[in-house]
Structure formats: structure tokens, C-alpha cells
Design an enzyme around this catalytic site. Structure first.
Site, PDB file in Angstrom:
ATOM      1  N   ARG A   1     -28.595 123.000  48.026  1.00  0.00           N
ATOM      2  CA  ARG A   1     -29.143 124.336  48.194  1.00  0.00           C
ATOM      3  C   ARG A   1     -28.178 125.364  47.599  1.00  0.00           C
ATOM      4  NH1 ARG A   1     -29.627 121.590  53.147  1.00  0.00           N
ATOM      5  NH2 ARG A   1     -31.783 121.226  53.834  1.00  0.00           N
TER       6      ARG A   1
ATOM      7  N   LYS B   1     -27.668 123.681  56.375  1.00  0.00           N
ATOM      8  CA  LYS B   1     -28.768 124.420  57.004  1.00  0.00           C
ATOM      9  C   LYS B   1     -29.207 123.759  58.300  1.00  0.00           C
ATOM     10  CE  LYS B   1     -33.550 125.830  56.123  1.00  0.00           C
ATOM     11  NZ  LYS B   1     -34.672 125.793  55.151  1.00  0.00           N
TER      12      LYS B   1
ATOM     13  N   HIS C   1     -34.639 128.113  44.576  1.00  0.00           N
ATOM     14  CA  HIS C   1     -34.847 126.963  45.459  1.00  0.00           C
ATOM     15  C   HIS C   1     -35.753 125.916  44.820  1.00  0.00           C
ATOM     16  CE1 HIS C   1     -34.291 125.151  49.398  1.00  0.00           C
ATOM     17  NE2 HIS C   1     -35.588 124.841  49.425  1.00  0.00           N
TER      18      HIS C   1
ATOM     19  N   ARG D   1     -34.130 122.780  43.626  1.00  0.00           N
ATOM     20  CA  ARG D   1     -33.950 121.693  44.600  1.00  0.00           C
ATOM     21  C   ARG D   1     -35.154 120.752  44.574  1.00  0.00           C
ATOM     22  NH1 ARG D   1     -31.352 119.829  49.192  1.00  0.00           N
ATOM     23  NH2 ARG D   1     -32.559 119.580  51.112  1.00  0.00           N
TER      24      ARG D   1
ATOM     25  N   HIS E   1     -32.228 115.731  53.672  1.00  0.00           N
ATOM     26  CA  HIS E   1     -33.416 115.895  54.514  1.00  0.00           C
ATOM     27  C   HIS E   1     -33.325 114.954  55.715  1.00  0.00           C
ATOM     28  CE1 HIS E   1     -35.004 117.433  50.593  1.00  0.00           C
ATOM     29  NE2 HIS E   1     -35.456 118.359  51.418  1.00  0.00           N
TER      30      HIS E   1
ATOM     31  N   TYR F   1     -40.526 118.110  49.184  1.00  0.00           N
ATOM     32  CA  TYR F   1     -39.690 118.368  48.007  1.00  0.00           C
ATOM     33  C   TYR F   1     -39.897 117.341  46.895  1.00  0.00           C
ATOM     34  CZ  TYR F   1     -37.087 121.914  50.548  1.00  0.00           C
ATOM     35  OH  TYR F   1     -36.733 123.050  51.226  1.00  0.00           O
TER      36      TYR F   1
END
Length: 327
Positions: free
Chosen positions: A199, A224, A279, A282, A305, A314
């Protein structure tokens, strides 16, 4: 025991019971006063009594303010949450007392906001508000049910699936070249994002003391998700880091979040690239990594993740590529 008396054009109900604080409430009619008194006395008898004066005396604005001062600063996303709370404090909804804050009031706020912002924004705002009221109920003994629980949330928007094409990548990198006072940090920042699926915040927080070029790893002490993560680096990622010329201590990228954002947006405009967010790199990187790492557990270990469901948001495989695999 309840006593009902008329005061001018209103009816006042007063309840005094041993072991409980006095309860006083004013109503437009005697019938409403009697009904309220019976409900309070019944709750006292059953042991379910809660002093409603707290909810009557506190406005939503006051509860939001206390939460923002006492709880929000302890969170990692404090700045963003505080901005959301301040916005809500400017709405007329916050003038209601907590006792009068009904699902209908919150639903009206939702409908009004939906005229100007996306469903995703409303979902986040209602989540913040619900969390604050739940905290007030548990920690500050606010005697109300959470009205947000009865408010229908808008349908969640479909996740973005914008990927950077090979042609767009060439044009973007060309426009990021450090000429005419352009930042020298943008090309390594973008190329490392495409190579690692990290990120933007993780890249900008990356420090040399957490990078091991020999072992090809980068430690992210706080992500995050609130956990640390070790990112495996490809040989290309190592080469990108080796090209960065600084003192090799402290921050890897000596550029601020806002500067990086502005440089990226401006480069996209110059390159004629539309509807691309940083983003989205990503998303692009995750899809590329999936071709090298078909094992979803290994892929998730690289991207960070925590659930397969989130990883699916994603990973955007091309139908043509899947058809080739099917034979």
C-alpha cells in the site's frame, strides 16, 4: 410511588421509590404522564430500571465530542475518524438528545447525505456513529438502545477493478521522470508498488532499518490490519531499492503523502490516463503476482490480505488467461 400534577398547560409525572433516584418528566397530556409512570414503576419492580435523565440531558453532539476527545486519539485512524465526527457535528441531527435519537432521525440523515455522497461514505459514517453509541452504552452507561441497528444501510458499492495496462505503465513512468522539478522519488515508489503490492502508506512508512536486501525482505511493523508483516522482495524489487540514493537510514522514501498523491495525479493527467488511483497499483500488482503464485495462501502472505474474500477483491484474472489454462 407516582404523583401526577398539572403545571400550566403540561402534566408532570414524578416517581419516588426507595432505593432509586427521583424521576420527573413532563408531558402534553395526563394520559401520556400516567403511561410513562406505569412503565418506569414496572421497570423498577422488575429490576430493569435505567435512569433516563442521562439520555435526556445529553445531546448527540456532546456524546460525539466526548468520544472524539477521549477515544478517537487512541486509534490508528484517528485523523480520518475525527474528520468524520466533525462533519456529523455540523448536521442538525446532533441537536437531538440521546433519548430522542430515533432510527427515523438517523434514516433521515442517511437519505439527505445520499444526495451528495456515495453509498460507501454513508456506510462508513453510520458505522462510526453506531460504534460511538455502542461505546457510550457500554462504557458511559448511556441507557438507550442503539438506533443505528434498526437503520437500513445502503447497498455496498462494487469494488474497483481498474488495472494499469502495460501501455499505460510506460506512459505513466515516462511522465514521472525527474525532469522540470519533478520528484525523483516517484518512479521508485510506483515501480516498487507494482512489484510488491504494498500500500502507499506502507511504502511511505518503510524504513531502511527494516529492509534486508541480502535476505530480500522488508518488515512492516504496523500495517492497515494492525499487525506486522514481512514482505518478500523479488530481485527486481531489490534492484529498485538499490537504485534509491540516500543515506540508507531512516525513511526509504523522502516524500510526503500529499506530495506523492499530487505528483501521481498530475502524471496521470499528462499521460492521458483516466480513472486511475494509486491504490489501483495494488490491484494490478496482486493480479500479476497471482500468475507467479497460484497458491492463494502464498499470495495472501505476500499481499497481506487476512482473508480469501478480501484477496478476491484485488485479484482480477483476465478471462483470456483463464481460457488458456483450461486448454
Amino acid at each position: 410511588m407516582a404523583s401526577i400534577r398539572q403545571r400550566k398547560n403540561k402534566w408532570q409525572a414524578r416517581i419516588t421509590s426507595k432505593g432509586f433516584p427521583p424521576e420527573v418528566q413532563t408531558f402534553d397530556t395526563k394520559l401520556e404522564a400516567l403511561k410513562w409512570a406505569r412503565e418506569i414503576e414496572s421497570s423498577m419492580d422488575s429490576g430493569a430500571y435505567q435512569n433516563q435523565s442521562i439520555a435526556n440531558d445529553q445531546t448527540l453532539h456532546a456524546v460525539l465530542q466526548r468520544y472524539m476527545e477521549e477515544v478517537t486519539p487512541t486509534k490508528r485512524g484517528a485523523k480520518r475518524e475525527a474528520e468524520g465526527i466533525r462533519f456529523m457535528q455540523r448536521h442538525k441531527m446532533v441537536q437531538y438528545s440521546m433519548a430522542k435519537l430515533t432510527p427515523a432521525v438517523i434514516a433521515s440523515y442517511r437519505d439527505e447525505r445520499l444526495k451528495t455522497v456515495s453509498a460507501g461514505t454513508i456506510i462508513r459514517e453510520l458505522s462510526i456513529l453506531s460504534g460511538i453509541i455502542t461505546h457510550a452504552r457500554k462504557e458511559w452507561a448511556l441507557p438507550i438502545a442503539n438506533p443505528c441497528a434498526l437503520v437500513r444501510k445502503p447497498s455496498a458499492p462494487q469494488g474497483r477493478n481498474r488495472l494499469l495496462t502495460a501501455d499505460e505503465e510506460l506512459r505513466l513512468l515516462d511522465e514521472l521522470k525527474p525532469v522540470h522539478r519533478r520528484s525523483p522519488w516517484m518512479i521508485p515508489l510506483v515501480t516498487l508498488a507494482l512489484e510488491t503490492a504494498m500500500r502507499r502508506g506502507e511504502l511511505l512508512a518503510l524504513r531502511w532499518e527494516n529492509v534486508n536486501l541480502k535476505a530480500q525482505t522488508a518488515l512492516l511493523p504496523m500495517t492497515k490490519n494492525g499487525t506486522n508483516r514481512i514482505v518478500p522482495l523479488s530481485r527486481k524489487a531489490v534492484t529498485i531499492l538499490e537504485t534509491i540514493r540516500n543515506e540508507r537510514h531512516g525513511a526509504v522514501f523522502l516524500i510526503s503523502y500529499m506530495t506523492a498523491n499530487n505528483c501521481f495525479v498530475d502524471a496521470c493527467k499528462r499521460a492521458g490516463i483516466t480513472n486511475l488511483h494509486f491504490h489501483d497499483l495494488r490491484h494490478t500488482a496482486t493480479s500479476r503476482l497471482a500468475e507467479k503464485l497460484p497458491n492463494v495462501i502464498e499470495l495472501a502472505a505476500v499481499t497481506g490480505h487476512q482473508t480469501i474474500q478480501m484477496l478476491k477483491r484485488y485479484y482480477h484474472p483476465k478471462a483470456e488467461a483463464l481460457a488458456q489454462k483450461l486448454g
